[in-house]
Motif scaffolding. Sequence first.
Motif, short mmCIF file in Angstrom:
data_model
loop_
_atom_site.label_atom_id
_atom_site.label_comp_id
_atom_site.label_asym_id
_atom_site.label_seq_id
_atom_site.Cartn_x
_atom_site.Cartn_y
_atom_site.Cartn_z
N GLU A 7 30.67 35.10 45.38
CA GLU A 7 31.55 34.05 45.87
C GLU A 7 32.66 34.57 46.78
N GLY A 8 32.74 35.88 46.96
CA GLY A 8 33.74 36.45 47.86
C GLY A 8 35.17 36.31 47.39
N ARG A 9 35.38 36.13 46.09
CA ARG A 9 36.75 36.01 45.58
C ARG A 9 37.49 37.33 45.76
N ARG A 10 38.81 37.24 45.92
CA ARG A 10 39.59 38.44 46.26
C ARG A 10 40.66 38.73 45.19
N TYR A 11 40.26 38.66 43.94
CA TYR A 11 41.19 39.02 42.86
C TYR A 11 41.42 40.53 42.83
N PHE A 12 40.37 41.29 43.14
CA PHE A 12 40.44 42.75 43.12
C PHE A 12 39.68 43.30 44.31
N THR A 13 40.10 44.45 44.80
CA THR A 13 39.28 45.14 45.79
C THR A 13 37.94 45.47 45.14
N ALA A 56 44.90 31.52 40.83
CA ALA A 56 44.48 31.65 42.23
C ALA A 56 44.70 33.09 42.67
N TYR A 57 43.98 33.50 43.70
CA TYR A 57 44.16 34.83 44.27
C TYR A 57 44.75 34.68 45.67
N LEU A 58 45.35 35.74 46.17
CA LEU A 58 45.95 35.72 47.50
C LEU A 58 44.89 35.88 48.59
N ALA A 74 46.10 43.45 40.37
CA ALA A 74 45.48 42.17 40.68
C ALA A 74 46.10 41.58 41.95
N ASN A 75 45.30 40.96 42.77
CA ASN A 75 45.74 40.38 44.04
C ASN A 75 46.18 38.94 43.82
N ILE A 76 47.29 38.78 43.10
CA ILE A 76 47.77 37.46 42.69
C ILE A 76 49.27 37.35 42.95
N PRO A 94 35.54 40.73 46.77
CA PRO A 94 35.08 40.16 48.04
C PRO A 94 33.61 40.43 48.33
N ASP A 95 33.03 41.46 47.73
CA ASP A 95 31.62 41.74 47.93
C ASP A 95 30.73 41.05 46.91
#
Length: 356
Positions: free
Chosen positions: A125-131, A182-184, A174-176, A121-122
Amino acid sequence: MRYLGNKDSLLSFIDEVLAMHGAAGTRERPLCVCDPFTGTTSVARHLKRQEWRTVTGDLMTYSYALQHAYIGLNEAPSYARLIEAGVLDGGINLPVPLHRAIAHLNNMRGVEGFFYTAYSPDGTEGRRYFTSGNALRIDAIRQEINRWTEMGLLDEAERFLLLASLIEAVSKIANIAGTYAAYLKRWDSRARKPLTLAVPQLVHSAHEHEVNQAEANELVPQQECDLLYLDPPYNTRQYCTNYHLLETLALGDEPEIKGVAGLRTDSEAKRSVYCRPRHAEEALSQLVKDARAKWILVSYNDEGVIPHETLVDILSQRGNVEIYACEYRRFRSDADGENRRYKPNNTVKETLYWVE
């Protein structure tokens, strides 16, 4: 490990069919099985424990890493060059070199790298696959394994064994919902846990085994075996896109990516014809013709792109086909949640086709 088509829940069913046909070897007289769609190696690993000599293959690099760990290796490698170079954390006092290497990687501080930039997320692109914390740790471990490789301190098997540990660890946090297509939007409880590498549980064996990164239709004509076990992709979901992050982990690169999911732009080269209905039938027909095996065992389910009748016709080219079926719970890797509920009887029928 969360994976489409994983056969862990069907191993006893496969055992039953093999036993019915007397397909069992011994330590002194092992039988050979070729598993050219091995994926996470669950079936090949199971048969290796039962004294089969195994030949595995898959087009994906992450599968090749898992093959090295669980099929190619019968015991932990020495990591002699890594130990002699003195690059491991001096405060780790463990007698087994593999354990020392894993502990060293677990103790590393995170660094900002490709996974942090592209999949946290940082990132840009702000993707949220992982913290962000886990993405930093993934980058640190990836970079350390790459550095050791560039220094000539790891051979291929040693490198892939460490990568197999990383691949399996990443799958757990993984946040899936099940694949990396796709990620959650919200953080799954598993994704909040810290990334921790575990020592792979190797399968000890008295036999030599073979691992391959190859198309099934290229591998099978080259392999004479007692049993050809076929577990091709069932549907249109391509593994190269659904598991693109695992492929990047195994390759250790920083690819050009695209889209909301951050897919690799080079995935086209690893798309399987078995995910395309008409092409799947042609490919399987050729594979069966080229088989150099006493027995063929095909695992397929009722949602596959090849109809049951067509599959029987294809296999009948080589001999009498016997059919065994069972129902099992549809693939799922996440629990019911606030915005997600599974049907209570959400099952599919798995069919085993036996040809002698």
